[in-house]
Design an enzyme around this catalytic site. Structure first.
Site, short mmCIF file in Angstrom:
data_model
loop_
_atom_site.label_atom_id
_atom_site.label_comp_id
_atom_site.label_asym_id
_atom_site.label_seq_id
_atom_site.Cartn_x
_atom_site.Cartn_y
_atom_site.Cartn_z
N LYS A 155 48.14 44.48 9.13
CA LYS A 155 47.67 44.63 7.75
C LYS A 155 48.37 43.57 6.90
O LYS A 155 49.54 43.72 6.54
CB LYS A 155 47.96 46.03 7.22
CG LYS A 155 47.40 46.29 5.83
CD LYS A 155 47.67 47.72 5.38
CE LYS A 155 47.08 47.97 4.01
NZ LYS A 155 47.73 47.15 2.96
N CYS B 235 50.40 65.25 -29.62
CA CYS B 235 51.60 64.52 -29.21
C CYS B 235 51.30 63.02 -29.17
O CYS B 235 50.36 62.59 -28.48
CB CYS B 235 52.06 64.98 -27.83
SG CYS B 235 53.45 64.04 -27.18
N LYS C 6 51.54 52.44 7.50
CA LYS C 6 52.44 51.66 6.65
C LYS C 6 53.83 51.60 7.28
O LYS C 6 54.37 52.63 7.70
CB LYS C 6 52.52 52.27 5.25
CG LYS C 6 51.18 52.33 4.52
CD LYS C 6 50.50 50.99 4.40
CE LYS C 6 51.16 50.05 3.43
NZ LYS C 6 50.83 50.26 2.04
N GLU D 71 45.00 46.14 14.10
CA GLU D 71 45.30 44.79 13.62
C GLU D 71 46.46 44.84 12.64
O GLU D 71 46.74 45.89 12.05
CB GLU D 71 44.09 44.19 12.88
CG GLU D 71 42.78 44.24 13.62
CD GLU D 71 41.60 44.17 12.65
OE1 GLU D 71 41.66 43.38 11.69
OE2 GLU D 71 40.64 44.92 12.85
N CYS E 114 54.02 68.94 -21.90
CA CYS E 114 53.85 69.11 -23.34
C CYS E 114 52.40 69.52 -23.58
O CYS E 114 51.48 68.83 -23.12
CB CYS E 114 54.16 67.80 -24.07
SG CYS E 114 53.77 67.86 -25.84
N CYS F 287 57.38 64.60 -29.33
CA CYS F 287 56.93 65.40 -30.47
C CYS F 287 57.80 66.62 -30.73
O CYS F 287 57.57 67.36 -31.69
CB CYS F 287 55.47 65.83 -30.28
SG CYS F 287 55.23 67.03 -28.96
N TYR G 67 38.11 39.89 8.68
CA TYR G 67 38.05 41.05 9.59
C TYR G 67 36.79 41.89 9.44
O TYR G 67 36.62 42.88 10.14
CB TYR G 67 39.27 41.95 9.38
CG TYR G 67 39.55 42.32 7.93
CD1 TYR G 67 38.71 43.18 7.23
CD2 TYR G 67 40.66 41.80 7.27
CE1 TYR G 67 38.96 43.50 5.91
CE2 TYR G 67 40.92 42.12 5.95
CZ TYR G 67 40.07 42.98 5.28
OH TYR G 67 40.31 43.30 3.97
N CYS H 183 59.52 68.42 -25.88
CA CYS H 183 58.91 67.11 -25.63
C CYS H 183 59.77 66.01 -26.25
O CYS H 183 60.13 66.09 -27.43
CB CYS H 183 57.50 67.08 -26.22
SG CYS H 183 56.71 65.45 -26.06
N ASP I 73 49.57 41.47 3.84
CA ASP I 73 49.83 41.76 2.42
C ASP I 73 49.36 40.56 1.60
O ASP I 73 50.14 39.69 1.22
CB ASP I 73 51.32 42.01 2.21
CG ASP I 73 51.63 42.54 0.81
OD1 ASP I 73 50.67 42.94 0.12
OD2 ASP I 73 52.80 42.54 0.42
#
Length: 702
Positions: free
Chosen positions: A116, A428, A313, A114, A423, A410, A220, A407, A118
């Site tokens: 799909k 942090c 998709k 079927e 990190c 930090c 469905y 990092c 959205d």
């Protein structure tokens, strides 16, 4: 006209109107002109205003009710909602097909396909044929009550022809043509795309707004709400045929295929024809399902997805734009992610100004420079990512990005031993903020969102998750936008979470490698630790050996080591001590009862093939009844399950004197304790997900 005459005329008008509405909105046919339909409706409105006692909930005039006040009520789903696993390549569908055939022990599987849509997933409950509730998907367990807006959908019947008790699910959406009209009518509203507008419309407190936006719905899925509701529906085609008899809207474009190669050919054809552009409804792919419902029941679910279905998709929309800069983002586990800052561009219905570059290795592989014109797409139509630069458009002003070795938040040196730089500083600030946000989302603490957490950190009101329960009205009054009601609501939400499921709490802490499933296993270990005190923090004084954790089925060394680092850290002990002071208590979900003494605590090896079960089904039935699965024969094995064409394992088992069960014996043993159940019921019971943390709770509080 007296009341009896009005009653007869109203019944005639309602019947004629429902026929006309169903024909127009579901069958795309006009059995009477629209002007006549409107005239009938006006006559009905006039009669109902004269005789209000004759108004019934199923009347076409009752689609738009009074506005709600306040927030949408929360509703617990009667049946849990699952997601779909995505496929982007034909090979992923072939692997899906192989898994299905292996599990079902068959050489052929019929599939339905079927579109799909959205849209927004919604569930409807009909009681005695009348629409009673409409609920959003939410988190799969709890959704929002949107009955007042869903009733405004013209292609959805408020009353079924039969007095059925059923639950149906589908997608609520706005057609593109309707969306374009609304954009012209409301130029100042800046509607982003049909999907977002549909989602916003059903959540409106005033149903009149939803009615004006002309929502549609396609269904469905169906589940009976009462055991006696036997509808004899065995396939998706049967389901859609049944929907036709009840005037329930569904997709007319469903295909049925005999094998996965036909499915793949159809998926590729839809890609090639770019069907998503030609359709008046936004579709982002195709849904492939095992056509037979009995097979679906056997296949069951994972913790998150249906095993019998997959979403193909469509290729994501791609566009180009300018890469203005690259920022480096610190996640809750310390992962450093390069994020491209883009010149805003509209893609797949939304404006994109940031896109991921994943990690240092990907950044190097793609050879992206700051200032490049780059191609971007929304991966799975959700997450924007940078695919590649258009090198021919470079002008020489571009700059090579430098991946940091310290990092960005930090300044501590990063661990660069893995593909993803991290990190490792437990203090942090960026990691702490991300962890606080993750914790609040996982525990669903209403009112404790990202902006609130940022404000709490800025005022130094929180240093660990225990500090959430230390907050006072005076503390919260210092936060922007926090007035008396908002303060009261947040403190009330925190108070409700003073009794916590320990596995859920453990997963919410964001410990690396420890998600929901691993948290459940570790919780079981902790629950069984000997203790002298009722206070939970006292447990952290006990030593847990690596061997204890590795003895648990499903736990590997990486997960075990990560947990032990957390458990033996001084900050963990302080955390539980502080939680105890704030009267936060934990409980453990009740363990599944062992229902079979022939299986419990025994070790099994499986060999050969079976007529009634797949090997995966046998494994699951054994594990769910307390058994353990071994991969090879040794003296530790208690029972060998023997099928047709058994190999050397059978000979070895005979040499060791190990007990052997053929398929008939296995079925007989597994039925002990559940004698009244059929084979299908045993399989169905053992393939249901048990992911609810709040189900069958054993109230062991600490």
């Amino acid at each position: 006209m007296n009341q009896e005459q009005a009653k007869t005329r109203i019944a005639q008008l309602k019947t004629q109107l429902w026929k006309a509405i169903n024909a127009y909105f579901n069958d795309d046919t006009e059995i009477i002109p629209e002007s006549v339909r409107d005239q009938l409706k006006y006559e009905l409105i006039e009669l109902e205003s004269q005789f209000p006692e004759l108004i019934t909930p199923d009347s076409p005039t009752q689609r738009v009710g009074a506005p709600l006040s306040g927030k949408l009520p929360k509703i617990t789903h009667k049946n849990r909602k699952f997601s779909l696993q995505d496929a982007f390549e034909p090979e992923e569908l072939r692997e899906f097909d192989t898994r299905i055939k292996k599990f079902l022990k068959t050489k052929s599987v019929e599939y339905s396909v079927e579109y799909k849509i959205d849209g927004l997933n919604v569930t409807l409950w009909y009681q005695n044929g009348q629409l009673q509730k409409a609920v959003t998907r939410g988190d799969g367990f709890v959704g929002e009550d949107i009955t007042h807006t869903i009733k405004t959908i013209k292609n959805l019947p408020l009353q079924l022809p039969q007095p059925l008790n059923i639950e149906v699910s589908g997608e609520c959406f706005i057609k593109r043509s309707v969306f374009e009209t609304l954009q012209k009518q409301h130029p100042d509203e800046n509607f982003a795309n049909p999907r977002n507008l549909a989602a916003g419309s059903v959540r409106q407190l005033d149903p009149q707004i939803a009615a004006e936006r002309n929502l549609s719905i396609n269904l469905y899925d169906l589940k009976p709400l009462t055991p006696e509701e036997n509808l004899n529906i065995t396939t998706q085609q049967d389901l859609f045929d049944f929907f036709e008899t009840q005037h329930l809207p569904h997709q007319p474009e469903m295909k049925i295929f005999d094998d996965i190669e036909q499915v793949i050919d159809f998926c590729l054809l839809m890609n090639e024809q770019n069907i998503r552009v030609k359709n008046d409804t936004d579709i982002d792919g195709l849904v492939i399902k095992v056509h037979n419902f009995a097979d679906r029941k056997r296949l069951g679910y994972t913790a998150k997805t249906a095993k019998y279905a997959m979403a193909w998709k469509f290729p994501a929309e791609q566009k180009y734009t300018k890469l203005l800069d690259i920022h480096f983002q610190v996640g809750r586990t310390g992962a450093i992610t390069p994020v491209g800052i883009l010149k805003p561009v509209n893609i797949a219905g939304s404006t994109v100004s940031r896109a991921t570059l994943h990690n240092a290795e990907e950044l190097e592989r793609k050879k992206v420079l700051i200032g490049d014109t780059v191609i971007i797409r929304k991966a799975g139509d959700i997450i924007p990512e940078i695919l590649a630069p258009i090198e021919s458009l470079r002008n020489g002003d571009e700059q090579v990005p430098e991946f940091p070795t310290t990092c960005p938040e930090c300044a501590q040196s990063l661990n660069t031993s893995e593909t993803v730089y991290r990190c490792t500083n437990t203090h942090c600030p960026a990691k702490k903020q991300a962890n606080f946000i993750f914790f609040a989302e996982k525990l669903k603490i209403e009112g404790l969102g990202k902006k609130t957490i940022e404000a709490l950190l800025e005022l130094e009101l929180i240093h660990s998750v225990a500090d959430f329960w230390k907050l006072t009205p005076l503390d919260l009054a210092n936060l922007p936008g926090f007035k008396a009601k908002k303060i009261e609501n947040l403190l009330s939400a925190l108070k409700k979470q003073k009794k916590l499921s320990f596995p859920l709490f453990l997963a919410a802490l964001g410990i690396r490698h420890i998600g929901t499933e691993n948290a459940k296993i570790l919780s079981h270990v902790i629950h069984n630790l000997p203790r002298e005190a009722d206070e939970f923090w006292a447990l952290t004084k006990l030593e847990i050996a690596l061997e204890q954790l590795l003895a648990q089925d499903g736990l590997g060394e990486v997960v075990a080591q990560s947990f032990l680092e957390f458990w033996h850290d001084e900050t963990t002990k302080n955390l539980f001590l502080e939680l105890s002071k704030q009267e936060v208590r934990f409980f453990f979900p009740k363990q599944k009862k062992i229902i079979n003494q022939h299986v419990n605590q025994k070790k099994f090896v499986i060999t050969g093939s079976f007529s009634q079960f797949s090997r995966d089904e046998i494994k699951k039935l054994l594990v769910d009844n307390g058994g353990k699965i071994l991969s090879s024969i040794s003296r530790n094995c208690d029972v060998l399950i023997v099928g047709e064409k058994a190999g050397s394992k059978k000979t070895k088992a005979e040499a060791f004197g190990i007990s052997q069960w053929d398929e008939a014996t296995f079925l007989e043993k597994i039925k002990v304790g559940v004698e009244q159940k059929t084979l299908e019921e045993i399989i169905a019971t053992n393939t249901k997900s048990t992911d609810k943390d709040d189900e069958n709770i054993q109230m062991n509080l600490f």
